[in-house]
Design a protein around this motif. Structure first.
Motif, PDB file in Angstrom:
ATOM      1  N   PHE A 272       0.810  -1.224   0.000  1.00  0.00           N
ATOM      2  CA  PHE A 272       0.000   0.000   0.000  1.00  0.00           C
ATOM      3  C   PHE A 272       0.840   1.270   0.000  1.00  0.00           C
ATOM      4  N   ASN A 273       2.116   1.142   0.359  1.00  0.00           N
ATOM      5  CA  ASN A 273       2.960   2.334   0.285  1.00  0.00           C
ATOM      6  C   ASN A 273       3.111   2.823  -1.151  1.00  0.00           C
ATOM      7  N   GLU A 274       2.849   1.910  -2.097  1.00  0.00           N
ATOM      8  CA  GLU A 274       3.027   2.290  -3.513  1.00  0.00           C
ATOM      9  C   GLU A 274       1.744   2.834  -4.139  1.00  0.00           C
ATOM     10  N   ILE A 275       0.623   2.790  -3.423  1.00  0.00           N
ATOM     11  CA  ILE A 275      -0.653   3.147  -4.053  1.00  0.00           C
ATOM     12  C   ILE A 275      -1.202   4.443  -3.474  1.00  0.00           C
ATOM     13  N   GLU A 276      -1.647   5.322  -4.343  1.00  0.00           N
ATOM     14  CA  GLU A 276      -2.229   6.578  -3.871  1.00  0.00           C
ATOM     15  C   GLU A 276      -3.678   6.373  -3.447  1.00  0.00           C
ATOM     16  N   GLY A 277      -4.105   7.123  -2.441  1.00  0.00           N
ATOM     17  CA  GLY A 277      -5.516   7.091  -2.031  1.00  0.00           C
ATOM     18  C   GLY A 277      -5.753   6.207  -0.828  1.00  0.00           C
ATOM     19  N   ILE A 278      -4.762   5.347  -0.508  1.00  0.00           N
ATOM     20  CA  ILE A 278      -4.886   4.489   0.676  1.00  0.00           C
ATOM     21  C   ILE A 278      -3.633   4.712   1.515  1.00  0.00           C
ATOM     22  N   GLU A 279      -3.839   5.090   2.771  1.00  0.00           N
ATOM     23  CA  GLU A 279      -2.676   5.461   3.584  1.00  0.00           C
ATOM     24  C   GLU A 279      -2.681   4.688   4.910  1.00  0.00           C
ATOM     25  N   PRO A 280      -1.735   3.766   5.082  1.00  0.00           N
ATOM     26  CA  PRO A 280      -1.671   3.054   6.372  1.00  0.00           C
ATOM     27  C   PRO A 280      -1.306   4.017   7.497  1.00  0.00           C
ATOM     28  N   LEU A 281      -1.624   3.628   8.734  1.00  0.00           N
ATOM     29  CA  LEU A 281      -1.151   4.398   9.885  1.00  0.00           C
ATOM     30  C   LEU A 281       0.371   4.374   9.880  1.00  0.00           C
ATOM     31  N   GLN A 282       0.963   5.366  10.555  1.00  0.00           N
ATOM     32  CA  GLN A 282       2.423   5.357  10.681  1.00  0.00           C
ATOM     33  C   GLN A 282       2.833   4.648  11.965  1.00  0.00           C
ATOM     34  N   ILE A 283       4.046   4.117  11.940  1.00  0.00           N
ATOM     35  CA  ILE A 283       4.579   3.433  13.123  1.00  0.00           C
ATOM     36  C   ILE A 283       5.364   4.464  13.930  1.00  0.00           C
ATOM     37  N   PRO A 284       5.124   4.553  15.246  1.00  0.00           N
ATOM     38  CA  PRO A 284       5.847   5.557  16.033  1.00  0.00           C
ATOM     39  C   PRO A 284       7.363   5.424  15.857  1.00  0.00           C
ATOM     40  N   THR A 285       8.057   6.551  15.982  1.00  0.00           N
ATOM     41  CA  THR A 285       9.506   6.529  15.721  1.00  0.00           C
ATOM     42  C   THR A 285      10.303   6.138  16.967  1.00  0.00           C
ATOM     43  N   TYR A 286       9.701   6.241  18.181  1.00  0.00           N
ATOM     44  CA  TYR A 286      10.435   5.818  19.369  1.00  0.00           C
ATOM     45  C   TYR A 286      10.529   4.285  19.398  1.00  0.00           C
ATOM     46  N   GLU A 287      11.396   3.778  20.274  1.00  0.00           N
ATOM     47  CA  GLU A 287      11.656   2.338  20.285  1.00  0.00           C
ATOM     48  C   GLU A 287      10.446   1.565  20.833  1.00  0.00           C
ATOM     49  N   MET A 288       9.908   0.698  20.008  1.00  0.00           N
ATOM     50  CA  MET A 288       8.769  -0.132  20.442  1.00  0.00           C
ATOM     51  C   MET A 288       8.642  -1.336  19.526  1.00  0.00           C
ATOM     52  N   ASP A 289       7.916  -2.345  19.988  1.00  0.00           N
ATOM     53  CA  ASP A 289       7.644  -3.503  19.136  1.00  0.00           C
ATOM     54  C   ASP A 289       6.133  -3.659  19.012  1.00  0.00           C
ATOM     55  N   HIS A 290       5.674  -3.677  17.766  1.00  0.00           N
ATOM     56  CA  HIS A 290       4.250  -3.623  17.429  1.00  0.00           C
ATOM     57  C   HIS A 290       3.619  -5.010  17.537  1.00  0.00           C
ATOM     58  N   ALA A 291       2.437  -5.100  18.148  1.00  0.00           N
ATOM     59  CA  ALA A 291       1.746  -6.409  18.231  1.00  0.00           C
ATOM     60  C   ALA A 291       0.791  -6.617  17.053  1.00  0.00           C
ATOM     61  N   TRP A 292       0.670  -5.609  16.184  1.00  0.00           N
ATOM     62  CA  TRP A 292      -0.194  -5.698  14.993  1.00  0.00           C
ATOM     63  C   TRP A 292      -1.559  -6.311  15.304  1.00  0.00           C
ATOM     64  N   HIS A 293      -2.224  -5.705  16.292  1.00  0.00           N
ATOM     65  CA  HIS A 293      -3.601  -6.125  16.557  1.00  0.00           C
ATOM     66  C   HIS A 293      -4.493  -5.798  15.364  1.00  0.00           C
ATOM     67  N   LEU A 294      -4.305  -4.598  14.812  1.00  0.00           N
ATOM     68  CA  LEU A 294      -5.117  -4.174  13.668  1.00  0.00           C
ATOM     69  C   LEU A 294      -4.201  -3.604  12.580  1.00  0.00           C
ATOM     70  N   PHE A 295      -4.630  -3.745  11.326  1.00  0.00           N
ATOM     71  CA  PHE A 295      -3.956  -3.020  10.247  1.00  0.00           C
ATOM     72  C   PHE A 295      -4.967  -2.011   9.708  1.00  0.00           C
ATOM     73  N   ILE A 296      -4.677  -0.737   9.981  1.00  0.00           N
ATOM     74  CA  ILE A 296      -5.648   0.326   9.667  1.00  0.00           C
ATOM     75  C   ILE A 296      -5.125   1.181   8.510  1.00  0.00           C
TER      76      ILE A 296
END
Ligand SMILES: Cc1ncc(COP(=O)(O)O)c(C=O)c1O
Length: 384
Positions: A272-296
């Motif tokens: 989706f980073n390559e497609i216009e019109g659909i924008e995923p949420l951004q991942i915070p820049t501080y140190e963290m590990d994502h549990a990917w509960h949702l893909f929004i």
């Protein structure tokens, strides 16, 4: 419509877990008992938090929290409107006023900077939400809580397996987790109240079972008299051993589940980073590990020519389910009919409330399911 419907979420339950639940059903003890105790101690080991108290839902945990802090009319609780309705409902039902704080436009999480101007003498609690599996910037939030001496309570419904600066979230204080069927692990319905505060833990344990201070399992195992008495009026929010057994089996698989969630999320991000019109949420820049509960993702009508609702409808017509996490609470009927005095402007909340959509994401998704979602979205967006 395609013949096999791909839901947006589905629990992964193994034959072993089904077997273990059946064993409990046959055991003669199905309510709160040894399986609850085991689940609680495994959960404490996993999160690194001192006390874990299993409950019938995270909503129950939120209710007990407000009761434990004696939140009442005249009090204020700062929390986002971009959350599940239960938090706002419970604050409202307690007689207190929810003070809605805006969120970062691209992570959907609130920040200490947004919260600080809203603090007043009436503020009793601050309840930020770890959103979609990402971690809040906890150091800043706890520093703010300390500065004003106001408890920060982490809504961790989305954050089972979320790490902040290498530690599981919730370790610094109090967090409430959910085991609803779409969450990273499930008990059918259920929740866990985790805290390092001995006094708060004792209070929550008492309030979760009629205010008795003991439950039937304590009486059985610790020889307490069956004639326990009410120490303060409480509720009945205990978890059954049927549910706890499922929770134990699920927790054993959390790393496997979350690894699979991450693989799917990475494929979506790349596509989706390559497609216009659909924008995923951004991942915070501080140190963290994502549990990917949702893909929004956010749908931008000015580029696509159609809005989020139509996007969801088009996916549904192709046999693909989606979710909406969340419609801002202050925009929902009761709360827009009964606005709170001095309600704040919430531009980032409203921007996202109109555009967000959650795509299918669950550990049992096959590679072909993932490719199907990506291809269908490309077809919808590129062939418009
Ligand atoms: C952010 C958030 N908080 C709280 C809850 C309530 O969880 P439960 O359904 O276990 O009561 C949910 C559930 O979806 C949630 O998403």
């Amino acid at each position: 419509m395609s013949d096999s419907f791909l839901p947006f979420s589905k629990p992964s339950i193994s034959e072993q877990e089904i077997h273990d639940v059946v064993e409990v059903l046959r055991s003669g003890w199905i309510t709160t008992g040894s399986k609850n105790a085991e689940f609680e101690s495994q959960f404490s080991l996993f999160t690194g938090c001192k006390h874990s108290i299993a409950l019938s839902s995270a909503t129950a945990g939120m209710h007990l929290l407000l009761q434990a802090y004696n939140v009442r009319e005249g009090d204020e609780v700062i929390t986002p409107s971009m959350t599940w309705v239960s938090t706002i409902n419970l604050i409202t039902l307690s007689g207190a006023t929810p003070v809605f704080v805006d969120i970062d436009k691209d992570t959907l999480m609130t920040t200490a900077q947004l919260i600080e101007p809203l603090i007043t003498k009436k503020t009793r609690l601050i309840i930020p939400v770890h959103f979609a599996g990402a971690a809040l910037d906890l150091d800043e939030l706890y520093a703010l809580g300390k500065k004003y001496d106001i408890p920060v309570i982490e809504d961790a419904a989305h954050a089972i397996g979320t790490y902040y600066k290498k530690n599981h979230i919730g370790q610094q204080g109090t967090a409430i987790y959910s085991f609803h069927p779409i969450k990273n692990i499930t008990t059918g319905e259920g929740g866990m109240f985790c805290t390092n505060d001995d006094h708060l833990a004792e209070k929550i344990r008492r309030l979760k079972f009629h205010g008795l201070g003991v439950d039937s399992y304590d009486r059985e195992t610790q020889g307490r008299a069956p004639q326990a008495e009410v120490l303060e009026p409480g509720f009945k929010y205990n978890m059954t051993d049927i549910a706890a057994t499922l929770g134990i089996g699920q927790l054993e698989q959390i790393f496997k589940f979350n690894r699979r969630r991450k693989e799917i999320a990475q494929q979506y991000l790349q596509a989706f980073n390559e497609i216009e019109g659909i924008e995923p949420l951004q991942i915070p820049t501080y140190e963290m590990d994502h549990a990917w509960h949702l893909f929004i993702v956010r749908i931008d009508k000015s580029i696509t020519g159609f809005n989020r609702n139509e996007f969801m409808q088009r996916l549904k017509e192709q046999g693909i389910g989606t979710g909406l996490h969340f419609r801002a609470v202050h925009e929902q009927k009761y709360y827009s009919d009964h606005p709170f005095p001095d309600e704040n402007n919430l531009p980032n909340t409203e921007y996202n409330s109109a555009r967000i959509c959650s795509l299918p994401l669950f550990p049992d998704m096959h590679e072909s399911d993932c490719q199907r979602v990506i291809q269908t979205i490309k077809d919808i967006l590129l062939k418009r």
